[in-house]
Scaffold this motif. Sequence first.
Motif, PDB file in Angstrom:
ATOM      1  N   ASP A  18       0.815  -1.216   0.000  1.00 26.73           N
ATOM      2  CA  ASP A  18       0.000   0.000   0.000  1.00 26.73           C
ATOM      3  C   ASP A  18       0.850   1.267   0.000  1.00 26.73           C
ATOM      4  OD1 ASP A  18      -2.239  -1.582   0.052  1.00 26.73           O
ATOM      5  OD2 ASP A  18      -2.469  -1.493   2.234  1.00 26.73           O
ATOM      6  N   GLU A  19       2.072   1.173   0.493  1.00 26.33           N
ATOM      7  CA  GLU A  19       2.958   2.339   0.513  1.00 26.33           C
ATOM      8  C   GLU A  19       3.759   2.491  -0.776  1.00 26.33           C
ATOM      9  OE1 GLU A  19       2.836   0.302   3.428  1.00 26.33           O
ATOM     10  OE2 GLU A  19       1.359   1.779   4.090  1.00 26.33           O
ATOM     11  N   GLY A  20       3.533   1.578  -1.715  1.00 27.34           N
ATOM     12  CA  GLY A  20       4.248   1.645  -2.982  1.00 27.34           C
ATOM     13  C   GLY A  20       5.578   0.938  -2.989  1.00 27.34           C
ATOM     14  N   ASN A  21       5.906   0.218  -1.918  1.00 28.31           N
ATOM     15  CA  ASN A  21       7.160  -0.529  -1.863  1.00 28.31           C
ATOM     16  C   ASN A  21       6.990  -1.865  -2.578  1.00 28.31           C
ATOM     17  OD1 ASN A  21       8.395   1.450  -0.121  1.00 28.31           O
ATOM     18  ND2 ASN A  21       7.153   0.605   1.550  1.00 28.31           N
ATOM     19  N   SER A  22       7.949  -2.207  -3.400  1.00 29.24           N
ATOM     20  CA  SER A  22       7.864  -3.454  -4.158  1.00 29.24           C
ATOM     21  C   SER A  22       8.793  -4.512  -3.582  1.00 29.24           C
ATOM     22  CB  SER A  22       8.200  -3.225  -5.639  1.00 29.24           C
ATOM     23  OG  SER A  22       9.533  -2.802  -5.786  1.00 29.24           O
ATOM     24  N   SER A  23       8.374  -5.756  -3.725  1.00 32.09           N
ATOM     25  CA  SER A  23       9.184  -6.890  -3.293  1.00 32.09           C
ATOM     26  C   SER A  23       8.854  -8.055  -4.216  1.00 32.09           C
ATOM     27  CB  SER A  23       8.890  -7.247  -1.832  1.00 32.09           C
ATOM     28  OG  SER A  23       7.520  -7.574  -1.670  1.00 32.09           O
ATOM     29  N   TRP A  24       9.526  -9.182  -3.962  1.00 34.84           N
ATOM     30  CA  TRP A  24       9.331 -10.358  -4.812  1.00 34.84           C
ATOM     31  C   TRP A  24       8.704 -11.478  -4.003  1.00 34.84           C
ATOM     32  CZ3 TRP A  24      10.064  -9.514  -9.832  1.00 34.84           C
ATOM     33  CH2 TRP A  24      10.904  -8.475 -10.207  1.00 34.84           C
ATOM     34  N   ARG A  25       7.806 -12.226  -4.640  1.00 34.58           N
ATOM     35  CA  ARG A  25       7.129 -13.349  -4.006  1.00 34.58           C
ATOM     36  C   ARG A  25       7.205 -14.551  -4.938  1.00 34.58           C
ATOM     37  NH1 ARG A  25       1.121 -12.032  -3.115  1.00 34.58           N
ATOM     38  NH2 ARG A  25       1.169 -12.221  -5.390  1.00 34.58           N
ATOM     39  N   ARG A  26       7.483 -15.715  -4.376  1.00 39.58           N
ATOM     40  CA  ARG A  26       7.593 -16.912  -5.195  1.00 39.58           C
ATOM     41  C   ARG A  26       6.290 -17.176  -5.929  1.00 39.58           C
ATOM     42  NH1 ARG A  26       9.150 -22.879  -2.911  1.00 39.58           N
ATOM     43  NH2 ARG A  26       6.969 -23.379  -3.300  1.00 39.58           N
ATOM     44  N   SER A  27       6.380 -17.484  -7.215  1.00 39.27           N
ATOM     45  CA  SER A  27       5.186 -17.744  -8.009  1.00 39.27           C
ATOM     46  C   SER A  27       4.501 -19.014  -7.521  1.00 39.27           C
ATOM     47  CB  SER A  27       5.555 -17.899  -9.488  1.00 39.27           C
ATOM     48  OG  SER A  27       6.178 -16.735  -9.979  1.00 39.27           O
ATOM     49  N   PRO A  28       3.169 -19.054  -7.618  1.00 41.11           N
ATOM     50  CA  PRO A  28       2.444 -20.211  -7.083  1.00 41.11           C
ATOM     51  C   PRO A  28       2.375 -21.397  -8.035  1.00 41.11           C
ATOM     52  CG  PRO A  28       0.900 -18.564  -7.881  1.00 41.11           C
ATOM     53  CD  PRO A  28       2.265 -17.971  -8.044  1.00 41.11           C
ATOM     54  N   GLY A  29       2.945 -21.285  -9.216  1.00 39.45           N
ATOM     55  CA  GLY A  29       2.784 -22.331 -10.222  1.00 39.45           C
ATOM     56  C   GLY A  29       3.407 -23.662  -9.836  1.00 39.45           C
ATOM     57  N   GLY A  30       2.907 -24.726 -10.503  1.00 41.29           N
ATOM     58  CA  GLY A  30       3.369 -26.075 -10.219  1.00 41.29           C
ATOM     59  C   GLY A  30       4.822 -26.309 -10.558  1.00 41.29           C
ATOM     60  N   LEU A  31       5.318 -25.649 -11.617  1.00 40.94           N
ATOM     61  CA  LEU A  31       6.713 -25.837 -12.002  1.00 40.94           C
ATOM     62  C   LEU A  31       7.649 -25.334 -10.909  1.00 40.94           C
ATOM     63  CD1 LEU A  31       8.716 -26.684 -14.222  1.00 40.94           C
ATOM     64  CD2 LEU A  31       8.609 -24.325 -15.065  1.00 40.94           C
ATOM     65  N   VAL A  32       7.346 -24.177 -10.351  1.00 40.22           N
ATOM     66  CA  VAL A  32       8.173 -23.626  -9.267  1.00 40.22           C
ATOM     67  C   VAL A  32       8.136 -24.560  -8.068  1.00 40.22           C
ATOM     68  CG1 VAL A  32       8.546 -21.651  -7.768  1.00 40.22           C
ATOM     69  CG2 VAL A  32       7.714 -21.297 -10.097  1.00 40.22           C
ATOM     70  N   THR A  33       6.944 -25.053  -7.739  1.00 38.03           N
ATOM     71  CA  THR A  33       6.802 -25.974  -6.612  1.00 38.03           C
ATOM     72  C   THR A  33       7.609 -27.245  -6.825  1.00 38.03           C
ATOM     73  OG1 THR A  33       4.591 -25.117  -6.169  1.00 38.03           O
ATOM     74  CG2 THR A  33       5.128 -27.288  -5.256  1.00 38.03           C
ATOM     75  N   ALA A  34       7.597 -27.752  -8.064  1.00 41.82           N
ATOM     76  CA  ALA A  34       8.290 -29.008  -8.351  1.00 41.82           C
ATOM     77  C   ALA A  34       9.802 -28.861  -8.247  1.00 41.82           C
ATOM     78  CB  ALA A  34       7.915 -29.492  -9.751  1.00 41.82           C
ATOM     79  N   LEU A  35      10.314 -27.701  -8.630  1.00 42.85           N
ATOM     80  CA  LEU A  35      11.762 -27.557  -8.725  1.00 42.85           C
ATOM     81  C   LEU A  35      12.395 -26.888  -7.512  1.00 42.85           C
ATOM     82  CD1 LEU A  35      12.060 -26.661 -12.506  1.00 42.85           C
ATOM     83  CD2 LEU A  35      12.290 -28.876 -11.390  1.00 42.85           C
ATOM     84  N   ALA A  36      11.566 -26.330  -6.624  1.00 37.64           N
ATOM     85  CA  ALA A  36      12.122 -25.701  -5.423  1.00 37.64           C
ATOM     86  C   ALA A  36      12.972 -26.676  -4.599  1.00 37.64           C
ATOM     87  CB  ALA A  36      11.003 -25.107  -4.577  1.00 37.64           C
ATOM     88  N   PRO A  37      12.542 -27.949  -4.392  1.00 34.38           N
ATOM     89  CA  PRO A  37      13.397 -28.874  -3.636  1.00 34.38           C
ATOM     90  C   PRO A  37      14.732 -29.138  -4.322  1.00 34.38           C
ATOM     91  CG  PRO A  37      11.145 -29.720  -3.778  1.00 34.38           C
ATOM     92  CD  PRO A  37      11.239 -28.570  -4.723  1.00 34.38           C
ATOM     93  N   VAL A  38      14.727 -29.176  -5.652  1.00 39.99           N
ATOM     94  CA  VAL A  38      15.981 -29.401  -6.379  1.00 39.99           C
ATOM     95  C   VAL A  38      16.898 -28.203  -6.181  1.00 39.99           C
ATOM     96  CG1 VAL A  38      16.989 -29.969  -8.617  1.00 39.99           C
ATOM     97  CG2 VAL A  38      14.687 -30.756  -8.057  1.00 39.99           C
ATOM     98  N   MET A  39      16.318 -27.014  -6.246  1.00 41.07           N
ATOM     99  CA  MET A  39      17.101 -25.797  -6.029  1.00 41.07           C
ATOM    100  C   MET A  39      17.720 -25.786  -4.629  1.00 41.07           C
ATOM    101  SD  MET A  39      17.000 -23.674  -8.653  1.00 41.07           S
ATOM    102  CE  MET A  39      16.086 -23.335 -10.152  1.00 41.07           C
ATOM    103  N   ALA A  40      16.954 -26.262  -3.643  1.00 42.21           N
ATOM    104  CA  ALA A  40      17.432 -26.247  -2.263  1.00 42.21           C
ATOM    105  C   ALA A  40      18.623 -27.176  -2.062  1.00 42.21           C
ATOM    106  CB  ALA A  40      16.300 -26.632  -1.314  1.00 42.21           C
ATOM    107  N   LYS A  41      18.679 -28.260  -2.845  1.00 44.64           N
ATOM    108  CA  LYS A  41      19.737 -29.256  -2.668  1.00 44.64           C
ATOM    109  C   LYS A  41      20.977 -28.952  -3.503  1.00 44.64           C
ATOM    110  CE  LYS A  41      16.277 -32.871  -1.883  1.00 44.64           C
ATOM    111  NZ  LYS A  41      15.607 -34.050  -2.485  1.00 44.64           N
TER     112      LYS A  41
END
Length: 487
Positions: free
Chosen positions: A34-57
């Motif tokens: 609401d103050e106009g500050n921008s940030s990043w949020r992980r996308s909710p898509g299935g591809l991101v969900t599938a590959l997040a564990p691989v990224m972590a390892k």
Amino acid sequence: MSEATTAADSDTDYGDFDFIVVSNRLAVDRVTDDEGNSSWRRSPGGLVTALAPVMAKTDGAWVGWHGAPDEALDPFDEGNMRLVPVPLSEDEVELYYEGFSNATLWPLYHDVIAPPEFHRTWWDAYRRVNERFAKATAASAAHGATVWVQDYQLQLVPKLLRKARPDLVIGFFNHIPFPPLEIFAQLPWRRQVIEGLLGADLIGFQRPSDASNFLRCVRRFLGHTIRQQQVQVPADGDAPAYVSRAEAFPISIDVNAITELAKRQDIIERSREIRRELGNPKHVLLGVDRLDYTKGIGHRLKAYGELLEDGSITVEDAALIQVASPSRERVEQYRLLREEIEGAVGRINGTYDTMKNTAIRYLHHSYPVEEMVALYLAADVMLVTALRDGMNLVAKEYVAARTENRGALVLSEFAGAADTLRQAVLVNPHDIDGLKSAMVTALNMPPAEGIRRMRIMRRQVLQNDVERWSQAFLTALRNGSAGNSDA
């Protein structure tokens, strides 16, 4: 010299990351408070969900466009991922993305349901952007890294990467259908696209028929030797011969996320509230789609309208919820489709609505996953009537959400999900009478029969989630690439 060919001329050009995903969009969305500050949020898509564990390892990076034209950003970290933004100009968004990707390739790969357009300026932009993606990837990859390129927007990247960085293990996955030879042959740049894909050690498709279509095109337009599903790619100058494989790896969903939401009491209560808002009809039917001409929304509405006209269903007993998420609204065909669908809804509602009941509740919005699961729980019948679809994850999400094994799925045989969800009521959506019959069958299915079918489908979905899909592909990629590295 192209941008990609200069990416790695010596050891000093190697990057830091052992595993890299390359897709048109990054794995994050920009959000503004609401103050106009921008940030990043992980996308909710299935591809991101599938590959997040691989990224972590592993030391993982994700290469993609960050969503804002005419803006260049430095690489940054979010969670356990390094994000490497690839800049696109406003013209490139129009020519490469809206043009070649979504007005040439998308209709061509979906059986020319809409006529594809072939423009040389679009192709030039597509090639130029693919070179930029390949350059960014090559600069980020460690020696011997595994690179997984995603989808039809980036079909030239595998060959560009192999030329720039022959040490890499390269995979490609096509999330949409691959067309039969007779349709693909229309593409003026068919040879370049096939050669681009063959730069990958492993090319993954949703269905065996897609892999077969691709291999037929390889044989016809390049003449390479094919043994089983392996293409013998000959030596090219200093580059040695190698083997590229084409196989099916049907994608799936984050099953745990859907089932956990389906058991939450607030979401269960929201599903009941949805039915109350509709007047507590005996039957609720649901369609959830991007507003796209491949989804068969018009066919579905026509069949539903005729069922009301026939008296096979009544507005007092049944209600259809149609969620149509906005899609590619700057493309003319999509603007026309929206007008067509909204006109059809208006005609049906104008004819059959009463003061208490609405025939079709039409929702031209995108909704968070919590609301989608509530809709899945509220619906007695899910309608998936795609005219052509690589997979259709909505069908799998509906099945996963039905934790009590109730409900019925009407599923187009032209969706990839039909290969495994055989206990659905399968239908040819072009056959309006058959589609009407399928809807009536689903609505009147005996409870015991519905439970039996849903239990089998749920077992299939639960045993084959999106993480299993990603692991199956990456295991096949790494195992198969050993032969190429030994050559």
